[in-house]
Design an enzyme around this catalytic site. Structure first.
Site, PDB file in Angstrom:
ATOM      1  N   ARG A   9      -6.373 -12.401   2.787  1.00 17.15           N
ATOM      2  CA  ARG A   9      -5.547 -11.725   1.722  1.00 17.15           C
ATOM      3  C   ARG A   9      -4.962 -10.296   2.271  1.00 17.15           C
ATOM      4  O   ARG A   9      -5.605  -9.622   2.868  1.00 17.15           O
ATOM      5  CB  ARG A   9      -6.251 -11.648   0.435  1.00 17.15           C
ATOM      6  N   HIS A  10      -3.819 -10.223   1.741  1.00 14.99           N
ATOM      7  CA  HIS A  10      -3.021  -8.854   2.175  1.00 14.99           C
ATOM      8  C   HIS A  10      -3.797  -7.661   1.778  1.00 14.99           C
ATOM      9  O   HIS A  10      -4.659  -7.806   0.938  1.00 14.99           O
ATOM     10  CB  HIS A  10      -1.795  -8.679   1.466  1.00 14.99           C
ATOM     11  N   GLY A  11      -3.599  -6.610   2.403  1.00  9.99           N
ATOM     12  CA  GLY A  11      -4.246  -5.447   1.713  1.00  9.99           C
ATOM     13  C   GLY A  11      -4.107  -5.091   0.335  1.00  9.99           C
ATOM     14  O   GLY A  11      -2.967  -5.584  -0.168  1.00  9.99           O
ATOM     15  N   GLN A  12      -4.448  -3.933  -0.200  1.00 10.35           N
ATOM     16  CA  GLN A  12      -4.447  -3.747  -1.585  1.00 10.35           C
ATOM     17  C   GLN A  12      -2.958  -3.541  -1.911  1.00 10.35           C
ATOM     18  O   GLN A  12      -2.266  -2.423  -1.099  1.00 10.35           O
ATOM     19  CB  GLN A  12      -5.245  -2.491  -1.980  1.00 10.35           C
ATOM     20  N   SER A  13      -2.164  -3.783  -2.765  1.00 13.71           N
ATOM     21  CA  SER A  13      -0.827  -3.573  -3.139  1.00 13.71           C
ATOM     22  C   SER A  13      -0.652  -2.607  -4.146  1.00 13.71           C
ATOM     23  O   SER A  13      -1.643  -2.058  -4.858  1.00 13.71           O
ATOM     24  CB  SER A  13      -0.105  -4.880  -3.747  1.00 13.71           C
ATOM     25  N   VAL A  14       0.404  -1.840  -4.154  1.00  6.36           N
ATOM     26  CA  VAL A  14       0.708  -0.849  -5.110  1.00  6.36           C
ATOM     27  C   VAL A  14       0.227  -1.329  -6.394  1.00  6.36           C
ATOM     28  O   VAL A  14      -0.203  -0.467  -7.532  1.00  6.36           O
ATOM     29  CB  VAL A  14       2.120  -0.295  -5.017  1.00  6.36           C
ATOM     30  N   THR A  22       1.041  -8.802 -10.333  1.00  7.37           N
ATOM     31  CA  THR A  22       2.078  -8.980  -9.453  1.00  7.37           C
ATOM     32  C   THR A  22       2.813 -10.254  -9.247  1.00  7.37           C
ATOM     33  O   THR A  22       4.029 -10.119  -9.365  1.00  7.37           O
ATOM     34  CB  THR A  22       1.173  -8.522  -8.084  1.00  7.37           C
ATOM     35  N   GLY A  23       2.240 -11.301  -8.966  1.00  2.00           N
ATOM     36  CA  GLY A  23       2.856 -12.336  -8.689  1.00  2.00           C
ATOM     37  C   GLY A  23       3.706 -12.295  -7.616  1.00  2.00           C
ATOM     38  O   GLY A  23       3.619 -12.073  -6.752  1.00  2.00           O
ATOM     39  N   ARG A  59       3.994  -7.503   1.027  1.00  4.39           N
ATOM     40  CA  ARG A  59       2.626  -7.016   1.281  1.00  4.39           C
ATOM     41  C   ARG A  59       1.916  -7.797   1.947  1.00  4.39           C
ATOM     42  O   ARG A  59       1.069  -7.584   2.828  1.00  4.39           O
ATOM     43  CB  ARG A  59       1.983  -7.081  -0.246  1.00  4.39           C
ATOM     44  N   GLU A  86       2.052 -15.656  -3.671  1.00  2.00           N
ATOM     45  CA  GLU A  86       1.157 -15.557  -4.998  1.00  2.00           C
ATOM     46  C   GLU A  86       1.568 -16.434  -6.138  1.00  2.00           C
ATOM     47  O   GLU A  86       2.679 -16.990  -5.932  1.00  2.00           O
ATOM     48  CB  GLU A  86       1.131 -14.135  -5.513  1.00  2.00           C
ATOM     49  N   TYR A  89       3.024 -15.023 -12.228  1.00  2.00           N
ATOM     50  CA  TYR A  89       2.481 -14.712 -13.331  1.00  2.00           C
ATOM     51  C   TYR A  89       3.628 -14.666 -14.575  1.00  2.00           C
ATOM     52  O   TYR A  89       3.226 -14.354 -15.532  1.00  2.00           O
ATOM     53  CB  TYR A  89       2.083 -13.445 -13.083  1.00  2.00           C
ATOM     54  N   HIS A 156      -2.173 -14.522  -0.162  1.00  2.00           N
ATOM     55  CA  HIS A 156      -2.491 -13.973  -1.490  1.00  2.00           C
ATOM     56  C   HIS A 156      -3.775 -14.363  -2.146  1.00  2.00           C
ATOM     57  O   HIS A 156      -4.175 -15.733  -1.760  1.00  2.00           O
ATOM     58  CB  HIS A 156      -1.328 -14.095  -2.451  1.00  2.00           C
TER      59      HIS A 156
END
Length: 193
Positions: A9-14, A22-23, A59, A86, A89, A156
């Site tokens: 999974r990608h690193g933490q996003s903004v 996020t979606g 991301r 992802e 949402y 994601h």
């Protein structure tokens, strides 16, 4: 010796940092996310990688770019596909999770976020995501695995949950409890037993 399927999974996003849905919103990594990607690269240095798959979202791609630079993977083929994005949402994308919980109730937000087959308004459920990810896995990624290639998939939380559900043969009740941490590689021996 068996080949490897590595899920990341990608690193933490903004938006993760800001507690937002996020979606498919195309937001980049936070500073913590950049550090998580660097830590993942260090963990993956000992792994031979022959092929990389990412979603089309920045991301995931930025996470892989960091790994590529640290681990010297510039000549490894890369395939990007929205099938690995992802889950959508829908109407919740970009909105603060706490604000949405206040408006609709925590129980409803929990159902939208964690149930298997109930989507948020105009979005995808995990079941919908599963039926997007698994056909792509079977048509593309599995073919490379079956050729004996070592594969890295950078995607994601929910697209990887769908894949883990398939690989580990989890029920819809089991998968709703499964968390995929940011920046932590999950390594499978292929074929999965």
């Amino acid at each position: 010796m068996r080949n490897k399927l590595i899920l990341l999974r990608h690193g933490q996003s903004v938006y993760n940092l800001e507690n937002r849905f996020t979606g498919w919103r195309d937001v980049d990594l936070s500073e913590k996310g950049i550090q998580e990607a660097k830590a993942a690269a260090e963990k993956l240095k000992s792994q031979k990688i022959d092929q990389v798959y990412t979603s089309i979202l920045i991301r995931a791609k930025h996470t892989y770019q960091i790994i590529e630079d640290i681990d010297g993977l510039q000549n490894v083929p890369l395939k990007e596909d929205k099938a690995l994005n992802e889950r959508k949402y829908g109407d919740l994308e970009g909105l603060n999770k706490a604000d949405i919980a206040e408006k609709f109730g925590e129980e409803q937000v929990h159902i939208w976020r964690r149930s298997f087959d109930i989507p948020p308004p105009n979005g995808e459920s995990l079941k919908d995501t599963y039926y997007r990810v698994i056909p792509y896995f079977k048509s593309d990624i599995k073919k490379d695995l079956d050729k004996g290639l070592n594969i890295l998939v950078v995607a994601h939380g929910n697209s990887l949950r769908a894949l883990v559900m398939y690989l580990d043969n989890l029920s819809k009740e089991e998968i709703v409890e499964k968390e995929i941490a940011t920046g932590v590689p999950i390594i499978y021996d292929w074929p999965v037993k």
